[in-house]
Design a protein around this motif. Structure first.
Motif, PDB file in Angstrom:
ATOM      1  N   ASP A   1      37.224 -49.599 -61.026  1.00  0.00           N
ATOM      2  CA  ASP A   1      37.806 -50.916 -61.293  1.00  0.00           C
ATOM      3  C   ASP A   1      38.242 -51.621 -60.006  1.00  0.00           C
ATOM      4  OD1 ASP A   1      39.746 -48.939 -60.934  1.00  0.00           O
ATOM      5  OD2 ASP A   1      41.281 -50.135 -61.936  1.00  0.00           O
ATOM      6  N   ARG A   2      38.077 -50.967 -58.864  1.00  0.00           N
ATOM      7  CA  ARG A   2      38.502 -51.546 -57.583  1.00  0.00           C
ATOM      8  C   ARG A   2      37.271 -51.851 -56.735  1.00  0.00           C
ATOM      9  NH1 ARG A   2      43.810 -50.239 -56.193  1.00  0.00           N
ATOM     10  NH2 ARG A   2      45.022 -49.850 -58.080  1.00  0.00           N
ATOM     11  N   LYS A   3      36.828 -53.061 -56.751  1.00  0.00           N
ATOM     12  CA  LYS A   3      35.650 -53.451 -55.976  1.00  0.00           C
ATOM     13  C   LYS A   3      36.059 -53.808 -54.546  1.00  0.00           C
ATOM     14  CE  LYS A   3      31.492 -56.311 -56.134  1.00  0.00           C
ATOM     15  NZ  LYS A   3      30.715 -57.309 -56.908  1.00  0.00           N
ATOM     16  N   VAL A   4      35.282 -53.348 -53.603  1.00  0.00           N
ATOM     17  CA  VAL A   4      35.542 -53.653 -52.193  1.00  0.00           C
ATOM     18  C   VAL A   4      34.949 -55.020 -51.878  1.00  0.00           C
ATOM     19  CG1 VAL A   4      35.206 -52.907 -49.813  1.00  0.00           C
ATOM     20  CG2 VAL A   4      35.453 -51.205 -51.627  1.00  0.00           C
ATOM     21  N   THR A   5      35.762 -55.883 -51.305  1.00  0.00           N
ATOM     22  CA  THR A   5      35.312 -57.238 -50.962  1.00  0.00           C
ATOM     23  C   THR A   5      35.448 -57.471 -49.459  1.00  0.00           C
ATOM     24  OG1 THR A   5      37.509 -58.226 -51.248  1.00  0.00           O
ATOM     25  CG2 THR A   5      36.106 -58.052 -53.224  1.00  0.00           C
ATOM     26  N   TRP A   6      34.770 -58.496 -48.987  1.00  0.00           N
ATOM     27  CA  TRP A   6      34.852 -58.830 -47.569  1.00  0.00           C
ATOM     28  C   TRP A   6      36.268 -59.246 -47.198  1.00  0.00           C
ATOM     29  CZ3 TRP A   6      33.339 -57.760 -43.115  1.00  0.00           C
ATOM     30  CH2 TRP A   6      33.501 -58.622 -42.025  1.00  0.00           C
ATOM     31  N   ASP A   7      36.978 -59.898 -48.113  1.00  0.00           N
ATOM     32  CA  ASP A   7      38.353 -60.308 -47.842  1.00  0.00           C
ATOM     33  C   ASP A   7      39.243 -59.089 -47.591  1.00  0.00           C
ATOM     34  OD1 ASP A   7      40.397 -62.403 -47.675  1.00  0.00           O
ATOM     35  OD2 ASP A   7      41.220 -61.463 -49.487  1.00  0.00           O
ATOM     36  N   LEU A   8      39.057 -58.016 -48.380  1.00  0.00           N
ATOM     37  CA  LEU A   8      39.813 -56.784 -48.165  1.00  0.00           C
ATOM     38  C   LEU A   8      39.483 -56.169 -46.808  1.00  0.00           C
ATOM     39  CD1 LEU A   8      39.559 -54.922 -51.606  1.00  0.00           C
ATOM     40  CD2 LEU A   8      41.594 -55.973 -50.621  1.00  0.00           C
ATOM     41  N   MET A   9      38.211 -56.182 -46.475  1.00  0.00           N
ATOM     42  CA  MET A   9      37.777 -55.581 -45.214  1.00  0.00           C
ATOM     43  C   MET A   9      38.306 -56.337 -44.009  1.00  0.00           C
ATOM     44  SD  MET A   9      33.863 -54.414 -45.735  1.00  0.00           S
ATOM     45  CE  MET A   9      33.397 -53.186 -46.949  1.00  0.00           C
ATOM     46  N   LYS A  10      38.290 -57.662 -44.088  1.00  0.00           N
ATOM     47  CA  LYS A  10      38.714 -58.478 -42.947  1.00  0.00           C
ATOM     48  C   LYS A  10      40.136 -58.149 -42.528  1.00  0.00           C
ATOM     49  CE  LYS A  10      37.809 -62.587 -44.523  1.00  0.00           C
ATOM     50  NZ  LYS A  10      37.722 -64.080 -44.569  1.00  0.00           N
TER      51      LYS A  10
ATOM     52  N   GLY B   1      53.822 -38.361 -58.598  1.00  0.00           N
ATOM     53  CA  GLY B   1      53.229 -38.629 -57.289  1.00  0.00           C
ATOM     54  C   GLY B   1      53.453 -40.024 -56.761  1.00  0.00           C
ATOM     55  N   LEU B   2      54.340 -40.775 -57.375  1.00  0.00           N
ATOM     56  CA  LEU B   2      54.564 -42.164 -56.977  1.00  0.00           C
ATOM     57  C   LEU B   2      55.962 -42.342 -56.388  1.00  0.00           C
ATOM     58  CD1 LEU B   2      53.087 -43.936 -60.127  1.00  0.00           C
ATOM     59  CD2 LEU B   2      52.020 -43.820 -57.860  1.00  0.00           C
ATOM     60  N   TYR B   3      56.080 -43.273 -55.449  1.00  0.00           N
ATOM     61  CA  TYR B   3      57.397 -43.678 -54.967  1.00  0.00           C
ATOM     62  C   TYR B   3      58.072 -44.546 -56.021  1.00  0.00           C
ATOM     63  CZ  TYR B   3      56.301 -42.213 -50.164  1.00  0.00           C
ATOM     64  OH  TYR B   3      55.990 -41.487 -49.044  1.00  0.00           O
ATOM     65  N   SER B   4      59.373 -44.620 -55.945  1.00  0.00           N
ATOM     66  CA  SER B   4      60.093 -45.528 -56.835  1.00  0.00           C
ATOM     67  C   SER B   4      59.906 -46.961 -56.340  1.00  0.00           C
ATOM     68  CB  SER B   4      61.586 -45.184 -56.850  1.00  0.00           C
ATOM     69  OG  SER B   4      62.176 -45.463 -55.576  1.00  0.00           O
ATOM     70  N   ALA B   5      60.168 -47.903 -57.214  1.00  0.00           N
ATOM     71  CA  ALA B   5      60.059 -49.313 -56.845  1.00  0.00           C
ATOM     72  C   ALA B   5      60.999 -49.636 -55.690  1.00  0.00           C
ATOM     73  CB  ALA B   5      60.362 -50.199 -58.052  1.00  0.00           C
ATOM     74  N   GLU B   6      62.156 -48.992 -55.673  1.00  0.00           N
ATOM     75  CA  GLU B   6      63.134 -49.220 -54.601  1.00  0.00           C
ATOM     76  C   GLU B   6      62.599 -48.726 -53.264  1.00  0.00           C
ATOM     77  OE1 GLU B   6      66.488 -50.552 -52.725  1.00  0.00           O
ATOM     78  OE2 GLU B   6      65.870 -50.929 -54.810  1.00  0.00           O
ATOM     79  N   ASP B   7      61.948 -47.560 -53.281  1.00  0.00           N
ATOM     80  CA  ASP B   7      61.390 -46.996 -52.042  1.00  0.00           C
ATOM     81  C   ASP B   7      60.326 -47.896 -51.429  1.00  0.00           C
ATOM     82  OD1 ASP B   7      62.980 -44.747 -52.120  1.00  0.00           O
ATOM     83  OD2 ASP B   7      61.513 -43.527 -53.202  1.00  0.00           O
ATOM     84  N   GLU B   8      59.566 -48.582 -52.268  1.00  0.00           N
ATOM     85  CA  GLU B   8      58.457 -49.402 -51.778  1.00  0.00           C
ATOM     86  C   GLU B   8      58.802 -50.888 -51.707  1.00  0.00           C
ATOM     87  OE1 GLU B   8      54.865 -48.268 -54.058  1.00  0.00           O
ATOM     88  OE2 GLU B   8      54.383 -47.153 -52.223  1.00  0.00           O
ATOM     89  N   LYS B   9      60.051 -51.218 -51.944  1.00  0.00           N
ATOM     90  CA  LYS B   9      60.468 -52.604 -51.928  1.00  0.00           C
ATOM     91  C   LYS B   9      60.209 -53.236 -50.554  1.00  0.00           C
ATOM     92  CE  LYS B   9      64.456 -55.572 -52.930  1.00  0.00           C
ATOM     93  NZ  LYS B   9      65.888 -55.571 -53.318  1.00  0.00           N
ATOM     94  N   GLY B  10      59.515 -54.354 -50.543  1.00  0.00           N
ATOM     95  CA  GLY B  10      59.237 -55.066 -49.308  1.00  0.00           C
ATOM     96  C   GLY B  10      58.013 -54.617 -48.551  1.00  0.00           C
ATOM     97  N   LEU B  11      57.380 -53.500 -48.961  1.00  0.00           N
ATOM     98  CA  LEU B  11      56.167 -53.025 -48.272  1.00  0.00           C
ATOM     99  C   LEU B  11      54.958 -53.842 -48.713  1.00  0.00           C
ATOM    100  CD1 LEU B  11      56.645 -49.141 -48.448  1.00  0.00           C
ATOM    101  CD2 LEU B  11      57.194 -50.694 -46.570  1.00  0.00           C
ATOM    102  N   ILE B  12      54.055 -54.070 -47.805  1.00  0.00           N
ATOM    103  CA  ILE B  12      52.851 -54.861 -48.086  1.00  0.00           C
ATOM    104  C   ILE B  12      51.814 -53.993 -48.779  1.00  0.00           C
ATOM    105  CG2 ILE B  12      50.950 -56.177 -47.063  1.00  0.00           C
ATOM    106  CD1 ILE B  12      52.846 -56.858 -44.743  1.00  0.00           C
ATOM    107  N   LYS B  13      51.246 -54.503 -49.864  1.00  0.00           N
ATOM    108  CA  LYS B  13      50.141 -53.848 -50.564  1.00  0.00           C
ATOM    109  C   LYS B  13      48.967 -54.822 -50.604  1.00  0.00           C
ATOM    110  CE  LYS B  13      52.268 -50.012 -51.642  1.00  0.00           C
ATOM    111  NZ  LYS B  13      51.803 -48.702 -51.125  1.00  0.00           N
ATOM    112  N   ILE B  14      47.803 -54.336 -50.159  1.00  0.00           N
ATOM    113  CA  ILE B  14      46.614 -55.198 -50.110  1.00  0.00           C
ATOM    114  C   ILE B  14      45.730 -54.996 -51.328  1.00  0.00           C
ATOM    115  CG2 ILE B  14      44.535 -55.771 -48.773  1.00  0.00           C
ATOM    116  CD1 ILE B  14      46.064 -54.960 -46.262  1.00  0.00           C
ATOM    117  N   ASN B  15      45.586 -53.747 -51.801  1.00  0.00           N
ATOM    118  CA  ASN B  15      44.867 -53.527 -53.052  1.00  0.00           C
ATOM    119  C   ASN B  15      45.500 -52.369 -53.825  1.00  0.00           C
ATOM    120  OD1 ASN B  15      43.907 -51.083 -52.005  1.00  0.00           O
ATOM    121  ND2 ASN B  15      41.743 -51.596 -52.236  1.00  0.00           N
TER     122      ASN B  15
END
Length: 300
Positions: free
Chosen positions: A81-90, A286-300
């Motif tokens: 369900d996760r297609k790789v795009t040129w925008d992601l690569m750039k 296996g996941l961080y809590s929402a608080e742990d990841e607050k403010g971190l950038i996610k691209i995909n």
């Protein structure tokens, strides 16, 4: 590079015997033939290493962007369900470009100024010497990086400052393999470069180690589970599925290449294991809590 074989102490007959009995000697002579000035240059190792990076990225960029709908690749895709795009690569290639411009190329220039030319040995390494040293380098890097990686996840400030950069992508692809904070890039590059210093290492073994280490590092990031992949043959090798899981569930599958430490410490998990979990466990495992990841950038 040390002259591993003191051929100045050999008689002509001894030297000829050694050359005629070493399986890799014809290969070594062919590689050296007319290329000594290139191979001995201090610039050769860094630019050889970069050529490996560029080749993996170029091949799988073409596959990701142009061959994604080909049934063979579509069926092998792990996160379908996760297609790789040129925008992601750039976005990843931009960071890598800056890392190379500000770190890799200046370090190569320093080598050109301070490091003398390599003295290429007359004799090739023996097959036993090459394979045994590569195995030790592989095990040493895999073990050491496991702990570096583990603490980068367990020490929260370290994860937020450094390793979270690599985890901007929850579905990895080859072009994102080197999406690294400069500190992590420095550690990984330094260790891959210096681990052969454990032994007096023949430059052919050294160059092959570069190829193996970088190729395996890219292979675990490609996002495809091919039918000929090594993890299907060797149960102790993690391969792309385990590292893909690590990007999806970052508190699992820490070991970069093998999986014996993950298995011993309870961090090895597969997609089949996820399917067997209760809904409540599935949502958190296996996941961080929402608080742990607050403010971190996610691209995909």
């Amino acid at each position: 590079m040390l002259d591993l074989y003191p051929v100045q102490n050999f008689t002509v007959e001894q030297l000829e015997y050694e050359k005629n009995t070493r399986f890799l000697q014809p290969v070594w002579d062919w590689i050296k033939n007319g290329n000594e000035h290139i191979l001995s240059s201090p610039l050769f190792p860094p630019f050889y290493a970069l050529s490996i990076d560029y080749t993996w990225v170029a091949v799988f960029t073409f596959i990701d962007l142009c061959l994604y709908d080909v049934p063979f690749f579509k069926n092998a895709k792990i996160q379908k369900d996760r297609k790789v795009t040129w925008d992601l690569m750039k976005k990843s290639l931009k960071l890598q470009g800056w890392n190379q411009l500000l770190w890799i190329y200046p370090m190569a220039l320093v080598q050109l100024i301070w490091v003398p030319d390599t003295e290429l040995p007359i004799l090739a390494p023996t097959v036993f010497e090459m394979i045994s040293q590569l195995a030790i380098f592989f095990l040493a890097f895999d073990f050491t990086y496991f702990w570096f990686h583990y603490f980068n996840h367990k020490i929260k400030w370290l994860y937020r400052w450094c390793h979270s950069v690599h985890h901007m992508y929850s579905s990895p692809f080859a072009a994102s393999a080197q999406h690294l904070h400069p500190f992590e890039l420095f550690f990984v590059a330094t260790f891959i470069t210096t681990v052969p210093w454990i032994f007096p290492t023949h430059c052919l073994t050294y160059w092959l180690w570069f190829f193996v280490a970088q190729s395996v590092s890219y292979e675990v990031h490609i996002g495809y589970d091919f039918p000929f992949a090594l993890h299907r043959i060797f149960w102790f090798y993690s391969g792309a599925p385990a590292h893909d899981m690590h990007h999806l569930r970052p508190l699992t599958c820490f070991q970069p290449w093998f999986n014996y430490l993950d298995r011993l410490m309870g961090y090895h998990i597969t997609y089949e294991d996820l399917k067997k979990m209760t809904e409540a466990k599935f949502k958190k495992f296996g996941l961080y809590s929402a608080e742990d990841e607050k403010g971190l950038i996610k691209i995909n």
